[in-house]
Design a protein around this motif. Structure first.
Motif, mmCIF file in Angstrom:
data_model
loop_
_atom_site.group_PDB
_atom_site.id
_atom_site.type_symbol
_atom_site.label_atom_id
_atom_site.label_comp_id
_atom_site.label_asym_id
_atom_site.label_seq_id
_atom_site.Cartn_x
_atom_site.Cartn_y
_atom_site.Cartn_z
ATOM 1 N N GLY A 18 0.834 -1.201 0.000
ATOM 2 C CA GLY A 18 0.000 0.000 0.000
ATOM 3 C C GLY A 18 0.861 1.241 0.000
ATOM 4 O O GLY A 18 2.050 1.188 -0.351
ATOM 5 N N PRO A 19 0.306 2.375 0.389
ATOM 6 C CA PRO A 19 1.061 3.629 0.414
ATOM 7 C C PRO A 19 2.342 3.497 1.230
ATOM 8 O O PRO A 19 2.415 2.759 2.212
ATOM 9 N N ASP A 20 3.364 4.252 0.834
ATOM 10 C CA ASP A 20 4.689 4.119 1.442
ATOM 11 C C ASP A 20 4.690 4.375 2.938
ATOM 12 O O ASP A 20 5.501 3.800 3.672
ATOM 13 N N VAL A 63 2.403 3.649 5.137
ATOM 14 C CA VAL A 63 1.619 2.746 5.975
ATOM 15 C C VAL A 63 2.513 1.773 6.735
ATOM 16 O O VAL A 63 2.277 1.480 7.911
ATOM 17 N N ALA A 64 3.573 1.267 6.089
ATOM 18 C CA ALA A 64 4.472 0.342 6.782
ATOM 19 C C ALA A 64 5.082 1.008 8.002
ATOM 20 O O ALA A 64 5.170 0.407 9.085
ATOM 21 N N ALA A 65 5.489 2.255 7.859
ATOM 22 C CA ALA A 65 6.057 2.975 8.997
ATOM 23 C C ALA A 65 5.015 3.179 10.088
ATOM 24 O O ALA A 65 5.323 3.093 11.279
ATOM 25 N N ARG A 66 3.775 3.427 9.685
ATOM 26 C CA ARG A 66 2.714 3.626 10.677
ATOM 27 C C ARG A 66 2.422 2.337 11.427
ATOM 28 O O ARG A 66 2.185 2.348 12.637
ATOM 29 N N VAL A 67 2.474 1.202 10.713
ATOM 30 C CA VAL A 67 2.257 -0.081 11.381
ATOM 31 C C VAL A 67 3.367 -0.332 12.388
ATOM 32 O O VAL A 67 3.115 -0.725 13.539
ATOM 33 N N THR A 68 4.608 -0.094 11.986
ATOM 34 C CA THR A 68 5.740 -0.297 12.892
ATOM 35 C C THR A 68 5.637 0.630 14.099
ATOM 36 O O THR A 68 5.879 0.212 15.243
ATOM 37 N N ALA A 69 5.258 1.884 13.857
ATOM 38 C CA ALA A 69 5.138 2.830 14.961
ATOM 39 C C ALA A 69 4.019 2.421 15.919
ATOM 40 O O ALA A 69 4.171 2.479 17.143
ATOM 41 N N LEU A 70 2.905 1.977 15.374
ATOM 42 C CA LEU A 70 1.798 1.543 16.216
ATOM 43 C C LEU A 70 2.184 0.325 17.029
ATOM 44 O O LEU A 70 1.707 0.118 18.145
ATOM 45 N N GLY A 71 3.060 -0.490 16.459
ATOM 46 C CA GLY A 71 3.493 -1.693 17.164
ATOM 47 C C GLY A 71 4.628 -1.432 18.133
ATOM 48 O O GLY A 71 5.109 -2.359 18.770
ATOM 49 N N ASP A 72 5.082 -0.175 18.251
ATOM 50 C CA ASP A 72 6.140 0.180 19.187
ATOM 51 C C ASP A 72 7.385 -0.666 18.962
ATOM 52 O O ASP A 72 8.033 -1.130 19.904
ATOM 53 N N GLY A 73 7.707 -0.903 17.677
ATOM 54 C CA GLY A 73 8.916 -1.635 17.345
ATOM 55 C C GLY A 73 8.785 -3.142 17.426
ATOM 56 O O GLY A 73 9.764 -3.852 17.215
ATOM 57 N N ALA A 74 7.608 -3.653 17.725
ATOM 58 C CA ALA A 74 7.444 -5.095 17.895
ATOM 59 C C ALA A 74 7.266 -5.820 16.576
ATOM 60 O O ALA A 74 7.311 -7.035 16.544
ATOM 61 N N LEU A 75 7.039 -5.087 15.501
ATOM 62 C CA LEU A 75 6.740 -5.697 14.220
ATOM 63 C C LEU A 75 7.878 -5.456 13.237
ATOM 64 O O LEU A 75 8.488 -4.396 13.227
ATOM 65 N N VAL A 76 8.137 -6.442 12.399
ATOM 66 C CA VAL A 76 9.111 -6.300 11.330
ATOM 67 C C VAL A 76 8.349 -6.279 10.018
ATOM 68 O O VAL A 76 7.621 -7.226 9.703
ATOM 69 N N VAL A 77 8.466 -5.222 9.264
ATOM 70 C CA VAL A 77 7.793 -5.116 7.980
ATOM 71 C C VAL A 77 8.792 -5.493 6.905
ATOM 72 O O VAL A 77 9.836 -4.858 6.772
ATOM 73 N N ALA A 78 8.505 -6.541 6.142
ATOM 74 C CA ALA A 78 9.471 -7.082 5.196
ATOM 75 C C ALA A 78 8.824 -7.319 3.849
ATOM 76 O O ALA A 78 7.629 -7.589 3.765
ATOM 77 N N ALA A 79 9.616 -7.240 2.809
ATOM 78 C CA ALA A 79 9.119 -7.514 1.466
ATOM 79 C C ALA A 79 9.289 -8.970 1.088
ATOM 80 O O ALA A 79 8.850 -9.408 0.030
ATOM 81 N N ALA A 80 9.931 -9.737 1.953
ATOM 82 C CA ALA A 80 10.220 -11.138 1.630
ATOM 83 C C ALA A 80 8.955 -11.977 1.637
ATOM 84 O O ALA A 80 7.922 -11.587 2.162
ATOM 85 N N ASP A 81 9.051 -13.165 1.054
ATOM 86 C CA ASP A 81 7.910 -14.079 1.012
ATOM 87 C C ASP A 81 7.615 -14.685 2.382
ATOM 88 O O ASP A 81 6.488 -15.033 2.681
ATOM 89 N N ASP A 82 8.645 -14.848 3.214
ATOM 90 C CA ASP A 82 8.440 -15.531 4.487
ATOM 91 C C ASP A 82 7.951 -14.546 5.549
ATOM 92 O O ASP A 82 8.682 -14.112 6.423
ATOM 93 N N VAL A 83 6.697 -14.176 5.422
ATOM 94 C CA VAL A 83 6.033 -13.304 6.379
ATOM 95 C C VAL A 83 4.816 -14.038 6.917
ATOM 96 O O VAL A 83 4.277 -14.947 6.287
ATOM 97 N N ALA A 84 4.389 -13.634 8.099
ATOM 98 C CA ALA A 84 3.235 -14.279 8.716
ATOM 99 C C ALA A 84 1.926 -13.719 8.201
ATOM 100 O O ALA A 84 0.912 -14.420 8.157
ATOM 101 N N LEU A 85 1.930 -12.446 7.802
ATOM 102 C CA LEU A 85 0.677 -11.801 7.399
ATOM 103 C C LEU A 85 0.956 -10.748 6.347
ATOM 104 O O LEU A 85 1.981 -10.062 6.400
#
Length: 300
Positions: free
Chosen positions: A8-10, A12-34
């Motif tokens: 999605g928009p550029d 949004v990934a930063a917003r997800v990471t910020a909302l997660g307080d650093g607990a989430l890793v946003v990756a472009a790789a195939d091996d992601v959980a969601l």
């Protein structure tokens, strides 16, 4: 950490990471959980993050969560992170997940598509363990969520059948990248965690009952993953039992009634172990019938 891909928009990934307080890793790789898609048609998606996208496309790995890029995006992202992603990430980090008693829900026609997406990610995660290919491995959607019209615990039941069990540390690390946690069992004698209960008369060596059990502690769509040897009689029997129930509505309905009665009898339990043992008695009784039907259908 929980690995999430954002399409999605550029920002949004930063917003997800910020909302997660650093607990989430946003990756472009195939091996992601969601996979979270933003700005796509959200028809049929749950704003809180239910796994609904592409329910009619079981052959295609689509986004797990679809959110519209509108004025509600901020609140929807916050709800997704708080209600789904952070609890999932916390369970992975702690190494603990308590399933609670068995609670049955009505059949969901979206379960096969959800299972297909999970299995595709499991396949991608396992491939590096064998040099990039898992030819000769089988990945199956099994259990009650794989039988249309059958009430089930809201856990996708998945299976890997491998020629040899991978080294435990490497297997745990690979599956953690797609959101799975090695199960410890609710009790020391919890069934099916490191070994399957041998099937009577199977004539198999003791070694083939070895296995590993994993759980995806996703609050919206939890999943259980059995990693068995390809030679395991249970690996083949689970698929035969699934297909037999699909082809015999009367047996499926009888099983549904049995499950409901057993779940009611154990609704105050702290865990699902005794529920599992109770219904397994009937399953092991009918497995020879399922095997005979399957062998006859396949000309064996």
């Amino acid at each position: 950490m929980l690995r999430v891909r954002v399409d999605g928009p550029d920002d949004v990934a930063a917003r997800v990471t910020a909302l997660g307080d650093g607990a989430l890793v946003v990756a472009a790789a195939d091996d992601v959980a969601l996979v979270l898609a933003v700005g796509t048609d959200p028809a049929g998606a749950d704003p809180a993050g239910a796994d609904r996208a592409g329910a009619d496309r079981a052959d295609v790995v689509l986004a797990d969560v679809v959110l519209a890029d509108d004025r509600e995006l901020g609140s929807r992202l916050a709800a997704l992170v708080a209600k789904r992603l952070l609890p999932w990430s916390a369970a992975l980090a702690s190494g603990r997940f308590a399933p609670g008693p068995a609670v049955l829900v009505d059949p969901d026609p979206g379960w096969p598509a959800m299972a297909a997406r999970r299995l595709a990610r499991v396949r991608a995660a396992l491939a590096p363990l064998t040099g990039g290919s898992i030819a000769g491995w089988s990945l199956d959607h099994i259990g009650s969520t794989a039988v249309p019209g059958l009430p089930a615990k809201a856990f996708l039941d998945l299976q890997v059948r491998a020629p040899a069990l991978p080294e435990p540390g490497a297997l745990d690390a690979a599956l953690s990248r797609v959101g799975f946690l090695a199960a410890a069992g609710s009790r020391p004698d919890s069934p099916g965690v490191h070994r399957d209960v041998p099937l009577g008369g199977a004539g198999a060596s003791d070694d083939v009952w070895r296995k590993r059990l994993f759980v995806s502690p996703d609050p919206a769509v939890p999943a259980v993953l059995h990693v068995r040897l390809a030679a395991s009689p249970w690996g083949r029997s689970t698929v035969q039992f699934r297909d037999w129930l699909r082809a015999h509505p009367a047996e499926r309905d009888h099983y549904a009634q049995l499950k409901a009665a057993v779940a009611a009898a154990h609704e105050q339990d702290a865990d699902p172990d005794d529920y599992t043992r109770a219904k397994s008695t009937w399953i092991t009784e009918v497995l020879p019938r399922a095997a005979a039907w399957s062998d006859g259908r396949n000309g064996w």
